[in-house]
Design a protein around this motif. Structure first.
Motif, short mmCIF file in Angstrom:
data_model
loop_
_atom_site.label_atom_id
_atom_site.label_comp_id
_atom_site.label_asym_id
_atom_site.label_seq_id
_atom_site.Cartn_x
_atom_site.Cartn_y
_atom_site.Cartn_z
N SER A 74 -35.16 -34.10 55.51
CA SER A 74 -36.26 -34.96 55.95
C SER A 74 -36.09 -36.39 55.47
O SER A 74 -36.10 -37.33 56.27
CB SER A 74 -37.60 -34.41 55.46
OG SER A 74 -37.84 -33.11 55.98
N TYR A 87 -42.21 -34.83 62.87
CA TYR A 87 -42.45 -35.52 61.60
C TYR A 87 -41.57 -36.76 61.49
O TYR A 87 -42.06 -37.87 61.21
CB TYR A 87 -42.16 -34.55 60.45
CG TYR A 87 -42.29 -35.15 59.07
CD1 TYR A 87 -43.46 -35.01 58.34
CD2 TYR A 87 -41.23 -35.84 58.47
CE1 TYR A 87 -43.58 -35.55 57.07
CE2 TYR A 87 -41.34 -36.38 57.20
CZ TYR A 87 -42.53 -36.23 56.51
OH TYR A 87 -42.63 -36.78 55.25
N GLY A 107 -38.02 -30.70 61.90
CA GLY A 107 -38.76 -31.90 61.55
C GLY A 107 -38.77 -33.01 62.59
O GLY A 107 -39.06 -34.16 62.27
N VAL A 159 -48.86 -33.93 60.82
CA VAL A 159 -48.22 -35.25 60.88
C VAL A 159 -49.27 -36.36 61.03
O VAL A 159 -49.15 -37.42 60.41
CB VAL A 159 -47.19 -35.29 62.03
CG1 VAL A 159 -46.69 -36.72 62.25
CG2 VAL A 159 -46.02 -34.37 61.71
N LEU A 176 -44.59 -33.45 52.67
CA LEU A 176 -43.98 -32.12 52.77
C LEU A 176 -43.88 -31.41 51.43
O LEU A 176 -44.04 -30.19 51.34
CB LEU A 176 -42.58 -32.23 53.39
CG LEU A 176 -42.54 -32.81 54.81
CD1 LEU A 176 -41.10 -32.93 55.28
CD2 LEU A 176 -43.34 -31.94 55.78
N TYR A 182 -45.17 -29.23 59.76
CA TYR A 182 -44.45 -30.16 60.62
C TYR A 182 -45.15 -30.36 61.97
O TYR A 182 -44.65 -31.12 62.80
CB TYR A 182 -43.04 -29.65 60.88
CG TYR A 182 -42.11 -29.74 59.70
CD1 TYR A 182 -41.36 -30.89 59.44
CD2 TYR A 182 -41.97 -28.66 58.83
CE1 TYR A 182 -40.50 -30.96 58.36
CE2 TYR A 182 -41.09 -28.73 57.74
CZ TYR A 182 -40.37 -29.88 57.52
OH TYR A 182 -39.52 -29.96 56.45
#
Length: 504
Positions: free
Chosen positions: A302, A446, A443, A145, A190, A140
């Motif tokens: 997410s 992200y 997250g 990212v 992920l 993350y």
């Protein structure tokens, strides 16, 4: 022979006496908690059941009850749910103090209802959450990212095609197209899956389609105490529904785990940018069941949350044409009008988009409230109140984000409230979209990059038009906050037939 009139009396005493004795014993062993609880304002509590009757209502009304108590008693209020002391804290400065304190570093009892589905771990707490989070954290971070943005852009291209294929005269709910996009993004980053594997995960369509239903089951179990009684849980069919969900999630996560195990035997994966499933497998520190639990936890938090927030941003832009104009023109000015991939660094430059993004997080809280367990006594309200050990601390994020003490016209959508000059005049602790402290949202970097890249790629080619009025927007407030009737809008191409961009 014992009189028939005496027997019921003896039976009543035999039943009630142990209960009364236990009640006295409990009050003695919890005398410090009771003493400190008296200093916190709150409604009168009945013996044994406390204030449980207040919350015997529909699940969607539960948070309204908390809001009403805060209006009546102020920023600190006490609620007894049976023998469990809950203290609701709405003061922003104390919210920061509490969420960042090592004395309040365990999830509250409400999270126990999630454990049959996702076990102990990052979301629910327990002995393993710190280590599980530490292993997953590199997936993350900023470096990972930046690598993942290639996937975000590729999936955004496909989403734009879907939106441009819509009949411009027909209103639709954007969420269902958005969640398909964010699901693919999460699977290919992920989860570590290839594009081909991500399109063929066992039961994934069922999981994505039923996610809200899963949340509804959890929320009802949390808020309807009678469903926590095993016999009633079984008689109402809730237990069967729970077991069906567990079976579905196990099949879904087992397939992801097996796919990544096979891939790791033949692939060389860059450690800096590998997905969380690979990290858990290679660490050797988790059982297969723990990996599957964390896989679903991080998958759904997410893809589902990102889809809601991205849909919310676009919903507000559809209803606020002047802001859609500002964001679009800023994109053209800073990044150019051509439909090219954008980076995480580039979207950081878009200040108008950031204001709409933050207003969306304020208006549609990712978590309507959060709960922690107080492990050691801690003082708040300038020392006037001490939270006793064993207390369940409740942070009503949805209410903090709508408190008129900090937000002008809080029920209205106003991205300008995040202009620098307006931010300076507001308590910075009144905005807690990703929570705070060691258990904050893993997250956030992200999700921010994913959402903003999707919005930029969409706005370059798609013009948005709202349906109805934001003033009439009805909210569904449960685990998270969302529009009750969905993210409804119309879309059409920005380009004229000659390929020139249409001005807003």
């Amino acid at each position: 022979m014992m009189s028939e009139e005496i027997l019921p009396a003896i039976t009543a005493v035999a039943v009630s006496l142990p209960v009364f004795i236990y009640w006295l014993y409990w009050r003695w062993t919890h005398r410090r908690m009771l003493e400190l609880a008296k200093l916190v304002p709150g409604p009168p509590a009945f013996p044994i059941i406390g204030n449980a009757l207040i919350f015997m209502t529909r699940p969607e009304e539960q948070l309204k009850k908390i809001a009403a108590l805060l209006d009546l008693y102020g920023q600190y209020t006490r609620v007894w749910l049976g023998p469990d002391l809950n203290i609701v804290v709405k003061n922003p400065a104390d919210v920061r103090l509490l969420l960042t304190s090592n004395k309040v570093n365990h999830k509250g009892p409400l999270y126990n209802f999630m454990k049959p589905f996702i076990g102990e771990g990052i979301l629910t707490g327990g002995a393993t959450w710190r280590n599980h989070r530490k292993i997953a954290n590199p997936s993350y971070n900023k470096k990972a990212v930046q690598h993942f943005t290639a996937v975000f852009n590729r999936e955004a291209t496909d989403l734009v095609k879907v939106l441009l294929s819509k009949d411009p005269s027909v209103t639709f709910d954007l969420y269902f197209d958005m969640v398909k996009c964010t699901t693919q993004c999460v699977c290919q980053t992920l989860m570590g899956l290839s594009k081909e594997d991500s399109q063929n995960v066992f039961l994934m369509d069922d999981v994505v389609r039923d996610t809200q239903g899963i949340y509804d089951v959890l929320f009802k179990k949390m808020t309807r105490w009678w469903l926590q009684i095993p016999l009633i849980n079984w008689l109402t069919g809730t237990r069967k529904r729970e077991m069906d969900i567990i079976k579905m999630l196990d099949g879904f996560t087992s397939d992801i785990l097996e796919k990544r195990r096979r891939a790791l035997k033949v692939e060389d994966v860059d450690e800096d940018v590998m997905g969380i499933v690979d990290r858990y497998i290679l660490s050797g520190e988790l059982t297969d069941q723990e990996i599957k639990w964390e896989t679903f936890t991080l998958f759904t938090t997410s893809q589902e949350a990102s889809a809601k927030i991205a849909s919310g941003v676009l919903l507000f832009l559809a209803h606020l044409p002047e802001w859609q104009d500002k964001v679009y023109n800023e994109i053209v000015e800073l990044l150019g009008p051509d439909d090219e991939p954008v980076t995480e660094k580039q979207v950081k430059e878009l200040q108008y988009l950031d204001m709409v993004f933050k207003e969306t997080l304020r208006f549609f809280s990712i978590a309507a409230m959060t709960q922690r367990t107080v492990e050691e006594e801690i003082a708040v309200n300038d020392g006037k109140i001490t939270l006793p050990a064993g207390t369940s601390l409740v942070i009503p994020i949805h209410e903090i984000h709508r408190d008129p003490q900090y937000w002008d016209e809080p029920l209205k959508v106003k991205p300008e409230r995040f202009l620098p000059e307006n931010i300076k005049r507001r308590d910075p602790n009144a905005f807690v979209p990703f929570s705070l402290g060691a258990m904050d949202c893993l997250g956030r970097v992200y999700a921010t990059a994913l959402i903003k890249i999707l919005v930029v790629r969409i706005l370059r080619q798609v013009k948005l038009e709202g349906s109805g009025s934001l003033d009439d927007l009805e909210l569904h407030v449960a685990i998270s906050v969302k529009p009750a009737k969905g993210y409804r809008m119309k879309t059409r191409s920005r380009r004229l037939s000659n390929g020139v961009h249409r001005s807003l």
